[in-house]
Design an enzyme around this catalytic site. Structure first.
Site, short mmCIF file in Angstrom:
data_model
loop_
_atom_site.label_atom_id
_atom_site.label_comp_id
_atom_site.label_asym_id
_atom_site.label_seq_id
_atom_site.Cartn_x
_atom_site.Cartn_y
_atom_site.Cartn_z
N LYS A 1 38.36 -9.79 20.21
CA LYS A 1 38.54 -10.53 18.66
C LYS A 1 37.42 -9.69 17.96
CE LYS A 1 37.60 -14.59 17.00
NZ LYS A 1 37.50 -15.78 16.57
N LYS B 1 32.16 -12.25 13.98
CA LYS B 1 30.87 -12.06 13.26
C LYS B 1 29.65 -12.21 14.16
CE LYS B 1 32.34 -15.72 10.21
NZ LYS B 1 32.57 -17.24 10.63
N LYS C 1 32.81 -19.22 24.31
CA LYS C 1 31.37 -19.32 23.61
C LYS C 1 30.39 -19.57 24.45
CE LYS C 1 33.01 -18.94 18.73
NZ LYS C 1 32.76 -19.24 17.30
N1 AQP Z 1 39.50 -11.40 14.58
C1 AQP Z 1 40.05 -12.58 13.82
N2 AQP Z 1 41.33 -12.18 13.61
C2 AQP Z 1 42.02 -13.12 12.56
N3 AQP Z 1 41.64 -14.55 12.12
C3 AQP Z 1 40.34 -14.64 12.45
N4 AQP Z 1 39.44 -15.62 12.21
C4 AQP Z 1 38.14 -15.20 12.68
N5 AQP Z 1 38.20 -14.22 13.53
C5 AQP Z 1 39.41 -13.54 13.35
C6 AQP Z 1 39.81 -16.65 11.59
O1 AQP Z 1 39.01 -16.79 10.34
C7 AQP Z 1 38.62 -18.31 9.79
C8 AQP Z 1 37.33 -18.49 10.00
O2 AQP Z 1 36.70 -18.37 11.09
P1 AQP Z 1 35.15 -19.16 11.41
O3 AQP Z 1 34.53 -18.37 10.40
O4 AQP Z 1 35.67 -20.50 11.50
O5 AQP Z 1 34.80 -18.55 12.82
P2 AQP Z 1 35.45 -17.79 14.12
O6 AQP Z 1 36.78 -17.96 14.16
O7 AQP Z 1 34.46 -18.37 15.27
O8 AQP Z 1 34.73 -16.45 13.52
P3 AQP Z 1 34.27 -15.42 14.38
O9 AQP Z 1 34.14 -14.04 13.68
O10 AQP Z 1 34.90 -15.14 15.82
O11 AQP Z 1 33.10 -16.02 14.75
P4 AQP Z 1 31.99 -15.99 15.73
O12 AQP Z 1 31.56 -14.68 16.08
O13 AQP Z 1 30.63 -16.67 15.24
O14 AQP Z 1 32.68 -16.69 16.90
C9 AQP Z 1 39.40 -18.96 10.97
O15 AQP Z 1 40.55 -19.61 10.53
C10 AQP Z 1 39.58 -18.04 12.05
O16 AQP Z 1 40.78 -18.20 12.82
#
Ligand code: AQP
Length: 333
Positions: A198, A201, A114
């Protein structure tokens, strides 16, 4: 055995299929098991580790609650609240940051991903994010934490912090050592544009993900444009190792249908991708549109969503403040 479940989702908008299949779908199953006590947190303190527009953050907090409810979490059965409203989270995070070691945090791959090349400009919050996550989990004596595969390392850190605190202060089993609940298959859903990244968002291209608020036409269009290779559909599991996009789409299909990868491969072996994509779109529409419609309906009921949060906050605060009081005693405050 009664399981105490804790998990969180960041209110950073664009909740997507990866969040659903990797985490929220699992939350719903755990919520439905009478033996479990579940706490689902909208982790707004985590969200501000990168800049958030305050107005959008407010909306995204409610949208995350709407997504929980629309997906099937029952607020009468599970505690749903937002992290910033229970001050014990921030306090425990500070205390645990005095337990966690720099060397442990330096190994966290999510920070490296990140922060990118410009680590010097990343916030301290982004670096210490896993300590706050440990505080979230440990305050509720959580025994099990359902997360996507990307959070496995943070959960291991949480276990190390709990163990070190218990050892340093001779407080055997004060913090429970939580177990991750990570689905064996389909725990990491990848981008529709690049099967090695992955689904996320924050990815700029909206075509890279299926949002949980997407309508029918958007789903059809995104699946049509999803990247594939030029070969026909795979005929065995081994082939998937070198075909990340095919692996991802078959994984999504299998997860939505609740069948094994092998089973999906047998169904589509030798067919071309366009036939498969049509069927995949149909199943996505069947599973996602009811959630998407319910989210939209709930977003017009802001008072209802706000009430769920305030009632959840009261219940969460009761548990977390008791734990903080005990932490104070142990520390000699
Ligand atoms: N691609 C994914 N596949 C499976 N699980 C996923 N999670 C996130 N992306 C995937 C799971 O969703 C839960 C909530 O995630 P979060 O809101 O804490 O954010 P994150 O993991 O940082 O999600 P993003 O989409 O990847 O956000 P950004 O783009 O902001 O970094 C967690 O249990 C996570 O494992």
């Amino acid at each position: 055995m009664e399981k105490k479940i804790f998990s969180g989702v960041q209110p950073t908008g664009n909740l997507h299929l990866g969040n659903y299949l990797g985490a929220i779908k699992n939350f719903v199953q755990l919520n439905n098991d009478k033996k479990n006590k579940c706490v689902f947190c909208v982790v707004d303190l985590h969200a501000i580790t990168v800049y958030q527009n305050p107005k959008e953050l407010k909306d995204n907090i409610l949208e995350t609650v709407a997504t929980f409810i629309a997906s099937g979490i029952d607020p009468k059965k599970s505690i749903i609240f937002n992290q910033s409203q229970v001050s014990a989270h921030s306090e425990a995070a500070w205390i645990l940051s005095c337990i966690a070691r720099m060397g442990w945090l330096n190994r966290m791959t999510q920070f490296k991903e990140k922060a990118g090349k410009d680590k010097e400009k990343a916030s301290i919050g982004l670096y210490s994010y896993p300590v706050l996550m440990a505080a979230d989990i440990l305050l509720y004596d959580s025994t099990h934490v359902p997360v996507g595969d990307d959070q496995k390392q943070h959960l291991e850190l949480c276990r190390d912090i709990a163990q070190r605190f218990n050892n340093d202060f001779g407080a055997e089993s004060f913090f429970k050592i939580p177990e991750p609940l990570i689905q064996k298959e389909f725990s990491r859903i990848m981008s529709l544009k690049d099967g090695t990244k992955k689904m996320s968002k924050s990815e700029i291209s909206d075509l890279s993900r299926i949002n949980l608020t997407d309508g029918k036409d958007q789903i059809i269009n995104k699946i049509k444009k999803a990247r594939t290779d030029t070969l026909p559909m795979p005929s065995n599991v081994q082939e998937l190792d070198s075909r990340p996009e095919a692996k991802n789409l078959i994984g999504i299909y299998s997860s939505l249908c609740g069948i094994s990868t092998d089973n999906s491969i047998q169904q589509f072996s030798g067919k071309n991708f366009s036939q498969f994509k049509e069927i995949l779109s149909q199943i996505l529409i069947e599973k996602i549109i009811p959630i998407s419609s319910e989210i939209k309906k709930l977003l017009n009921e802001r008072d209802y969503l706000t009430k769920i949060l305030s009632e959840g906050c009261k219940k969460a605060d009761e548990i977390a403040s008791k734990k903080i009081k005990k932490i104070h005693e142990i520390l000699g405050f």
